[in-house]
Design a protein around this motif. Structure first.
Motif, PDB file in Angstrom:
ATOM      1  N   VAL A  93      -0.277   0.957  -9.474  1.00 58.85           N
ATOM      2  CA  VAL A  93      -1.100   1.498  -8.578  1.00 58.85           C
ATOM      3  C   VAL A  93      -0.820   1.108  -7.274  1.00 58.85           C
ATOM      4  O   VAL A  93      -0.961   1.933  -6.283  1.00 58.85           O
ATOM      5  N   ALA A  94      -0.556  -0.276  -6.842  1.00 54.67           N
ATOM      6  CA  ALA A  94      -0.169  -0.705  -5.567  1.00 54.67           C
ATOM      7  C   ALA A  94       1.040   0.231  -4.939  1.00 54.67           C
ATOM      8  O   ALA A  94       1.005   0.305  -3.779  1.00 54.67           O
ATOM      9  N   ALA A  95       1.976   0.364  -5.874  1.00 57.30           N
ATOM     10  CA  ALA A  95       3.262   0.975  -5.352  1.00 57.30           C
ATOM     11  C   ALA A  95       2.871   2.319  -4.938  1.00 57.30           C
ATOM     12  O   ALA A  95       3.406   2.946  -3.806  1.00 57.30           O
ATOM     13  N   GLN A  96       2.305   3.288  -5.879  1.00 58.13           N
ATOM     14  CA  GLN A  96       1.870   4.539  -5.550  1.00 58.13           C
ATOM     15  C   GLN A  96       1.339   4.745  -4.266  1.00 58.13           C
ATOM     16  O   GLN A  96       1.443   5.309  -3.614  1.00 58.13           O
ATOM     17  N   ALA A  97       0.097   3.769  -4.202  1.00 58.77           N
ATOM     18  CA  ALA A  97      -0.719   4.053  -3.002  1.00 58.77           C
ATOM     19  C   ALA A  97      -0.111   3.559  -1.648  1.00 58.77           C
ATOM     20  O   ALA A  97      -0.354   4.119  -0.569  1.00 58.77           O
ATOM     21  N   PHE A  98       0.812   2.576  -1.795  1.00 62.92           N
ATOM     22  CA  PHE A  98       1.663   2.149  -0.447  1.00 62.92           C
ATOM     23  C   PHE A  98       2.387   3.542  -0.079  1.00 62.92           C
ATOM     24  O   PHE A  98       2.384   3.441   0.860  1.00 62.92           O
ATOM     25  N   VAL A  99       3.283   4.091  -1.199  1.00 64.19           N
ATOM     26  CA  VAL A  99       4.055   5.126  -0.711  1.00 64.19           C
ATOM     27  C   VAL A  99       3.406   6.072  -0.320  1.00 64.19           C
ATOM     28  O   VAL A  99       3.684   6.756   0.938  1.00 64.19           O
ATOM     29  N   PHE A 100       2.405   6.756  -1.024  1.00 64.65           N
ATOM     30  CA  PHE A 100       1.317   7.850  -0.384  1.00 64.65           C
ATOM     31  C   PHE A 100       1.011   7.720   0.854  1.00 64.65           C
ATOM     32  O   PHE A 100       0.776   8.459   1.869  1.00 64.65           O
ATOM     33  N   GLY A 101       0.360   6.495   1.202  1.00 66.37           N
ATOM     34  CA  GLY A 101      -0.231   5.982   2.261  1.00 66.37           C
ATOM     35  C   GLY A 101       0.960   6.032   3.416  1.00 66.37           C
ATOM     36  O   GLY A 101       0.608   6.366   4.781  1.00 66.37           O
ATOM     37  N   ALA A 102       2.138   5.391   3.398  1.00 66.86           N
ATOM     38  CA  ALA A 102       3.124   5.243   4.277  1.00 66.86           C
ATOM     39  C   ALA A 102       3.500   6.663   4.695  1.00 66.86           C
ATOM     40  O   ALA A 102       3.822   6.939   5.830  1.00 66.86           O
ATOM     41  N   VAL A 103       3.584   7.635   3.677  1.00 59.44           N
ATOM     42  CA  VAL A 103       3.957   8.957   4.135  1.00 59.44           C
ATOM     43  C   VAL A 103       3.124   9.273   5.073  1.00 59.44           C
ATOM     44  O   VAL A 103       3.394  10.312   5.993  1.00 59.44           O
ATOM     45  N   ARG A 104       1.784   9.403   4.711  1.00 59.27           N
ATOM     46  CA  ARG A 104       0.744   9.981   5.782  1.00 59.27           C
ATOM     47  C   ARG A 104       0.794   9.247   7.089  1.00 59.27           C
ATOM     48  O   ARG A 104       0.562   9.853   8.048  1.00 59.27           O
ATOM     49  N   LEU A 105       1.199   8.012   7.143  1.00 59.37           N
ATOM     50  CA  LEU A 105       1.333   7.424   8.383  1.00 59.37           C
ATOM     51  C   LEU A 105       2.466   7.903   9.236  1.00 59.37           C
ATOM     52  O   LEU A 105       2.407   8.350  10.438  1.00 59.37           O
ATOM     53  N   VAL A 106       3.567   8.020   8.638  1.00 60.08           N
ATOM     54  CA  VAL A 106       4.892   8.398   9.052  1.00 60.08           C
ATOM     55  C   VAL A 106       4.863   9.999   9.487  1.00 60.08           C
ATOM     56  O   VAL A 106       5.260  10.481  10.651  1.00 60.08           O
ATOM     57  N   ARG A 107       4.337  10.832   8.558  1.00 59.07           N
ATOM     58  CA  ARG A 107       4.501  12.196   8.710  1.00 59.07           C
ATOM     59  C   ARG A 107       3.064  12.909   8.313  1.00 59.07           C
ATOM     60  O   ARG A 107       2.986  13.353   7.148  1.00 59.07           O
ATOM     61  N   PRO A 108       2.284  12.755   9.183  1.00 60.06           N
ATOM     62  CA  PRO A 108       0.763  13.222   8.585  1.00 60.06           C
ATOM     63  C   PRO A 108       0.584  14.837   8.209  1.00 60.06           C
ATOM     64  O   PRO A 108       0.010  15.206   7.517  1.00 60.06           O
ATOM     65  N   ARG A 109       1.611  15.498   8.776  1.00 65.96           N
ATOM     66  CA  ARG A 109       1.477  16.874   8.786  1.00 65.96           C
ATOM     67  C   ARG A 109       2.511  17.704   7.499  1.00 65.96           C
ATOM     68  O   ARG A 109       2.608  18.739   7.126  1.00 65.96           O
ATOM     69  N   ARG A 110       3.210  16.667   7.183  1.00 58.25           N
ATOM     70  CA  ARG A 110       4.427  16.930   6.139  1.00 58.25           C
ATOM     71  C   ARG A 110       4.351  15.969   4.995  1.00 58.25           C
ATOM     72  O   ARG A 110       5.376  15.218   4.728  1.00 58.25           O
ATOM     73  N   HIS A 111       3.402  15.731   4.288  1.00 55.45           N
ATOM     74  CA  HIS A 111       3.338  14.653   3.569  1.00 55.45           C
ATOM     75  C   HIS A 111       3.475  15.264   2.043  1.00 55.45           C
ATOM     76  O   HIS A 111       3.333  14.304   1.123  1.00 55.45           O
ATOM     77  N   GLY A 112       3.857  16.401   1.758  1.00 56.97           N
ATOM     78  CA  GLY A 112       3.855  16.767   0.602  1.00 56.97           C
ATOM     79  C   GLY A 112       5.399  16.445   0.183  1.00 56.97           C
ATOM     80  O   GLY A 112       6.330  16.240   0.827  1.00 56.97           O
ATOM     81  N   PRO A 113       5.557  16.163  -1.342  1.00 55.34           N
ATOM     82  CA  PRO A 113       4.616  16.393  -2.371  1.00 55.34           C
ATOM     83  C   PRO A 113       3.894  15.098  -2.693  1.00 55.34           C
ATOM     84  O   PRO A 113       3.414  14.943  -4.015  1.00 55.34           O
ATOM     85  N   PHE A 114       3.804  14.180  -1.859  1.00 54.87           N
ATOM     86  CA  PHE A 114       2.933  12.617  -1.920  1.00 54.87           C
ATOM     87  C   PHE A 114       1.616  13.076  -1.838  1.00 54.87           C
ATOM     88  O   PHE A 114       0.966  12.491  -0.977  1.00 54.87           O
ATOM     89  N   THR A 115       0.857  13.914  -2.753  1.00 59.02           N
ATOM     90  CA  THR A 115      -0.613  14.205  -2.741  1.00 59.02           C
ATOM     91  C   THR A 115      -1.012  13.889  -3.856  1.00 59.02           C
ATOM     92  O   THR A 115      -0.370  13.832  -5.099  1.00 59.02           O
ATOM     93  N   TRP A 116      -2.480  13.724  -4.097  1.00 60.51           N
ATOM     94  CA  TRP A 116      -2.971  13.562  -5.177  1.00 60.51           C
ATOM     95  C   TRP A 116      -2.946  14.663  -6.343  1.00 60.51           C
ATOM     96  O   TRP A 116      -2.652  14.517  -7.622  1.00 60.51           O
ATOM     97  N   ASN A 117      -2.845  15.799  -5.989  1.00 55.92           N
ATOM     98  CA  ASN A 117      -2.705  17.182  -6.668  1.00 55.92           C
ATOM     99  C   ASN A 117      -1.546  17.749  -6.523  1.00 55.92           C
ATOM    100  O   ASN A 117      -1.422  18.430  -5.346  1.00 55.92           O
TER     101      ASN A 117
END
Length: 258
Positions: free
Chosen positions: A177-201
């Motif tokens: 959970v920590a690894a997944q949350a960190f990667v998904f969160g870091a992608v949103r910080l670096v590229r907020p408009r292009r964070h696919g496919p690191f999305t919940w669904n």
């Protein structure tokens, strides 16, 4: 007039530079910060599981296995780690299995003491007990760890068990959970408009479900078979990594809003 209308319709700012776009990117980054905080919490729980919880359960089980019967007049420091025998009378039992079930026996002694002993299963003894039955209790460190009657014995919920495999499985799930949350969160910080496919669904949901299924799918059989606890991370980590890559390759690489 056509040129005027065209200029009127085309005079707005580029979509990515509007206030709404900036606010949307800000919300995505804020979600990224929350995910990284979740990652830190999960990592801390994983650290606790492997450095405190698992060693404590292991030491407690080893102390219990090494404990012997208490002497006739034990010193206080000896009595805490020896096995004493007590006799009680059953007041009543509750055997309710299933969701929200309860499994326990209420006991009393010849004086004023009354207490409850919880169990994880109805058998082999609990479902046979009736009010006023006399039972023999084994006490260790002030906990009733075994209850017996007529040669039939059953461990209570307080009896130490060698189930470190599930400690490891739960600790590993915290790590995933920590690894997944960190990667998904870091992608949103670096590229907020292009964070696919690191999305919940669908990727995040499938990856989380897969991690839980692998952890429990390895941890539970490890408990049942009694293999060493360290085999759980040995098997679980490669399986989850392989499944993460497989799921990633089957996701559409596109910008998503979730």
């Amino acid at each position: 007039m056509a040129n005027g209308r065209a200029r009127a319709h085309g005079s707005g700012r580029a979509p990515g530079r509007t206030g709404a776009g900036r606010r949307s990117a800000g919300r995505v980054r804020f979600t990224g910060v929350l995910l990284i905080l979740l990652a830190l919490i999960s990592a801390a729980l994983c650290f606790y599981a492997f450095t405190a919880w698992l060693p404590a359960d292991r030491d407690r089980y080893q102390d219990y296995r090494a404990a012997g019967p208490c002497p006739a007049h034990p010193a206080e420091q000896v009595a805490a780690d020896c096995l004493s025998t007590w006799h009680f009378t059953v007041v009543n039992t509750v055997v309710k299995t299933g969701k929200g079930g309860h499994l326990y026996a209420n006991l009393k002694d010849e004086g004023s003491w009354r207490g409850r002993v919880n169990f994880g299963d109805p058998g082999p003894l609990l479902d046979r007990l009736k009010p006023d039955d006399r039972v023999t209790a084994t006490v260790w460190r002030r906990d009733i760890v075994v209850l017996g009657k007529d040669g039939v014995r059953q461990d209570s919920s307080d009896a130490p068990r060698d189930e470190l495999q599930m400690n490891a499985a739960l600790g590993l799930f915290g790590a995933f959970v920590a690894a997944q949350a960190f990667v998904f969160g870091a992608v949103r910080l670096v590229r907020p408009r292009r964070h696919g496919p690191f999305t919940w669904n669908p990727y995040g949901r499938r990856l989380l479900v897969t991690s839980a299924a692998v952890c429990f799918g390895v941890g539970l059989p490890a408990v049942w078979t009694g293999i060493p606890w360290w085999t759980v991370p040995t098997l679980t980590i490669p399986l989850v990594l392989v499944m993460a890559v497989v799921l990633y390759r089957h996701q559409p690489h596109r910008t998503a809003a979730l």
